[in-house]
Design an enzyme around this catalytic site. Structure first.
Site, PDB file in Angstrom:
ATOM      1  NE  ARG A 284      -2.568  14.787  -0.911  1.00 51.10           N
ATOM      2  CZ  ARG A 284      -2.326  16.280  -0.338  1.00 51.10           C
ATOM      3  NH1 ARG A 284      -2.054  16.921  -1.024  1.00 51.10           N
ATOM      4  NH2 ARG A 284      -2.526  16.127   1.031  1.00 51.10           N
TER       5      ARG A 284
ATOM      6  CE  LYS B  61       1.796  20.041  -4.394  1.00 53.06           C
ATOM      7  NZ  LYS B  61       2.394  18.635  -4.475  1.00 53.06           N
TER       8      LYS B  61
END
Length: 380
Positions: A358, A324
């Site tokens: 995740r 991210k």
């Protein structure tokens, strides 16, 4: 005599067993080995004075600013420091005290050691719009990637047909079904759901119903049960739900997000949504703080560092920071080269209480987590 300093991450129970401490001693001493820190916002000076005396009487401490003792300032912040044994005594003692100390007692009593084994959730994006192109798969290619992830050590596979990257818009129910239905059907046809737990990344009741009816066990809802029909469907299947926090929608969530206190705001959100889940008979709940979903870099970092706060619910905590933009904000790096930063965040998240990670890179996470566990489980 020779001396060396031990890490505060040791398993003190195993160390005491090696020292041949009797069982009674182990029970007593393990509660003295773990230190807890609680930040108390806006505590009344009278409550602070009572709590400080009670803490000091046990060998614990309440850190307060100047002017708290004489109540020259009625409300202020404070930090409570205590070990597990002191925490246990204080949580009972404050039940009888005034000035909302009963609420403090109830809250701190919820923190107990939880030993969830870390699990890896592999990501399969059945769309062409997700921020990391390496996670996009469709049809037979998606099935092959699922099988590869299972071989690499994924415990959970998360299938999603909708991009939730900043600025994205929902493609519509028909398009979402078109993307995920063939994959869901192949997973069921090939009995892959017997080899790993499958999760559907969706907020649409119809899509979730299709997945749960074909061997899936988790509904991963980025809107955190905003639509109560999702809770209804999950409850009917006796499935699990992952409640994620997001400020706004994917389209606008990164337009100057702001929090007075990100931890407390997300905590209030979880409290509300957990109540909805329980109302619909959902017992197995996972909480996801939503890294990057309507949050600044400082919010993401704070949530990772103080993740343990959310363990008071007693549910598993999921963290998904895979590749991210927070990594790019710390050290400019293209998406394709953010694996190292991802691993650093995720290992720290596990250390702070996360049990489901995740990620896009299953094999690398499997290796990193196994090495982390080997170091963590090493004692004298």
């Amino acid at each position: 005599m020779e001396i060396y300093k031990l890490s505060n991450q040791i398993d003190i129970v195993e160390v005491m067993k090696k020292l041949k401490v009797d069982n009674g001693g182990i029970y007593i001493m393990k509660k003295k080995a773990n230190l807890n820190f609680f930040y108390l916002k806006h505590i009344y000076c009278g409550a602070a004075n009572i709590l400080k005396q009670d803490a000091l009487s046990l060998g614990a401490e309440l850190i307060v600013p100047k002017g708290s003792v004489d109540c020259s300032k009625q409300y202020h912040d404070a930090i409570l420091i205590c070990n597990d044994k002191q925490l246990e005594i204080l949580s009972n003692k404050e039940k009888a005290q005034p000035f909302k100390l009963k609420l403090l007692a109830k809250f701190i009593s919820k923190f107990k050691n939880q030993n969830y084994e870390p699990k890896i959730m592999g990501v399969i994006n059945a769309n062409d719009d997700s921020f990391f192109s390496g996670s996009r798969f469709s049809g037979e290619e998606a099935v092959k990637q699922i099988e590869k992830m299972i071989e690499e050590g994924a415990d959970i596979i998360d299938i999603g047909g909708v991009s939730s990257r900043p600025g994205s818009e929902y493609c519509g129910i028909d398009e979402e079904l078109k993307r995920v239905k063939p994959i869901i059907q192949e997973i069921y046809k090939r009995n892959l759901y017997q080899k790993a737990v499958f999760s559907i990344d969706s907020f649409e009741p119809k899509v979730i119903d299709l997945a749960l009816n074909n061997g899936f066990k988790i509904a991963n809802d980025i809107t955190g049960l905003q639509n109560k029909e999702v809770a209804k469907v999950v409850g009917q299947y006796n499935a699990s739900v992952c409640i994620m926090h997001m400020k706004g929608t994917p389209k606008n969530m990164q337009e100057k997000p702001f929090y007075e206190d990100v931890i407390l705001e997300i905590d209030r959100f979880f409290e509300e949504r957990v109540e909805i889940a329980q109302k619909y008979g959902i017992d197995d709940i996972i909480l996801d703080i939503g890294i990057g979903f309507g949050k600044r870099l400082e919010d993401n970092l704070k949530l990772i560092k103080h993740l343990e706060h959310f363990s008071h619910y007693g549910y598993e905590l999921l963290v998904g920071a895979s590749r991210k933009s927070m990594i790019d904000m710390i050290i400019p790096t293209p998406v394709e080269k953010r694996l190292a930063g991802t691993l650093a965040i995720h290992l720290e998240a596990i250390r702070n209480g996360a049990s489901i990670i995740r990620c896009h890179d299953v094999a690398e996470h499997k290796q990193a987590i196994e090495v982390y566990k080997a170091i963590k489980n090493t004692n004298i």
